[in-house]
Write an enzyme that holds these catalytic residues in place. Structure first.
Site, short mmCIF file in Angstrom:
data_model
loop_
_atom_site.label_atom_id
_atom_site.label_comp_id
_atom_site.label_asym_id
_atom_site.label_seq_id
_atom_site.Cartn_x
_atom_site.Cartn_y
_atom_site.Cartn_z
N TYR A 77 46.52 78.73 46.80
CA TYR A 77 45.08 78.61 46.76
C TYR A 77 44.62 77.52 48.05
CZ TYR A 77 40.35 77.58 45.23
OH TYR A 77 39.03 77.50 45.05
N GLU A 97 40.73 78.54 55.84
CA GLU A 97 39.35 78.53 56.02
C GLU A 97 38.81 77.51 56.87
OE1 GLU A 97 37.71 79.18 52.05
OE2 GLU A 97 39.13 80.74 51.47
#
Length: 361
Positions: free
Chosen positions: A285, A292
């Protein structure tokens, strides 16, 4: 006989106090709570100084109920006392200085947040004990809801599995060359999966799942911003290696998350899958958020140059506000979202394994 003080260990919950007195083969137990909210203990037994009479007193920080539950074993005396009001105490005794014979019972010790999670887990366990028949009578649409959730998770699992397998095969065949056309080979399926993922924000609002609305909204909105705004609208971004890493990390997490929920709909659990679902996100995660962030940073000069999505401003303030300024703010919010969701997922993991531990014992 000489009167001595035994070693006493304590722990608390919101409604109870636990004391463990190190006194083996205790006899002639005299335990009571006085009117001044003081516990008096006296017994004959074998302690640190051998066979003697031992006693101690504790004036509690807040009122307790006079009823005492105690159990004497060959090794110790266990005492449970209920608080008058269910609340967390900062310390055990009225006096700030801790008595020398008193120490924390680390076998039972929980901090306040852990104790709250334990209470919540107990409430969930009570709810789970309700029979399937009674739940069906109360909710005639339960089967329909479960069927919908099962199919949703199945479709998402198949979609992300296709993306994961496609990227893995292409990586083995083409090597690093596969980095540059990831978007063109998998974008359609990723578009479909991420548009479907909007239902994960709707489902908690409709009461179909117990997952929190806010963490789901953060994840779905964040991913769709990267997919539709950064990758989808900028052709210059579509052939960059960062697309591969973002898509691969997303799909790796989801191929374990969706089958876990899918099996939960039919009351089935695979221990390995459960462990993967609650563990694999810990490294993946944060890595996904970093990937991103790299994509956002790489897109900033492109938005500045193309003026795409720029916001018009009054003539006094200038011609327009570049969309890259908004993305820079979003970049900061992205890491705030990482902290919120990471904390949420970590609490889910602790609650899951704490409740399973209790079931084993």
């Amino acid at each position: 006989m000489q009167i001595l003080t035994p070693h006493v260990y304590w722990a608390q919950r919101h409604g109870e106090i636990y004391l463990r007195v190190e006194l083996s083969d205790a006899k002639n137990l005299d335990i009571n709570v006085q009117e001044n909210n003081t516990l008096q203990f006296r017994a004959l037994g074998h302690g640190a100084k051998g066979e003697h009479e031992y006693e101690f007193s504790l004036e509690f920080l807040e009122p307790v109920r006079p009823e005492i539950n105690h159990k004497s074993t060959q090794r110790q005396v266990d005492i449970k006392i209920k608080k008058q009001e269910e609340r967390w105490w900062d310390r055990l005794t009225l006096q700030e200085k801790k008595p020398v014979f008193l120490a924390p019972d680390f076998d039972r010790w929980l901090d306040e947040s852990d104790a709250e999670m334990e209470l919540q887990a107990k409430e969930e366990e009570k709810i789970n004990k309700i029979s399937v028949e009674s739940r069906v009578r109360k909710d005639p649409y339960l089967g329909l809801k479960r069927g919908y959730l099962f199919m949703y998770n199945l479709v998402q699992f198949l979609g992300f599995s296709w993306i994961f397998v496609n990227m893995t095969v292409r990586l083995f065949i083409l090597g690093q060359d596969s980095f540059y056309d990831t978007f063109h080979s998998t974008a359609d399926m990723m578009y479909f999966c991420q548009m479907m993922a909007v239902l994960e924000v709707v489902n908690p609002l409709l009461g179909l799942v117990k997952t929190g609305f806010f963490p789901a909204m953060i994840q779905v909105a964040g991913r769709n911003t990267i997919l539709f705004v950064i990758f989808g609208s900028l052709e210059e971004m579509q052939n960059r290696p960062v697309v591969f890493f973002v898509f691969y990390l997303w799909s790796t997490i989801e191929i374990f998350r969706y089958p876990f929920y899918m099996l939960a709909c039919i009351g089935t659990e695979w221990k390995l899958l459960t462990w993967l679902r609650y563990s694999i996100w810990i490294p993946l995660y944060p890595l996904g958020v970093i990937a991103e962030a790299v994509a956002v940073i790489q897109s900033l000069p492109i938005f500045d140059e193309t003026r795409l999505f720029s916001l018009p401003l009054p003539a006094v303030m200038g011609q327009s506000l570049s969309f890259s300024c908004i993305l820079q703010l979003y970049l900061a919010l992205m890491f705030l979202g990482l902290f919120i969701n990471f904390r949420h997922l970590y609490k889910q993991r602790r609650r899951r394994y704490r409740s399973r531990k209790r079931k084993v014992h």
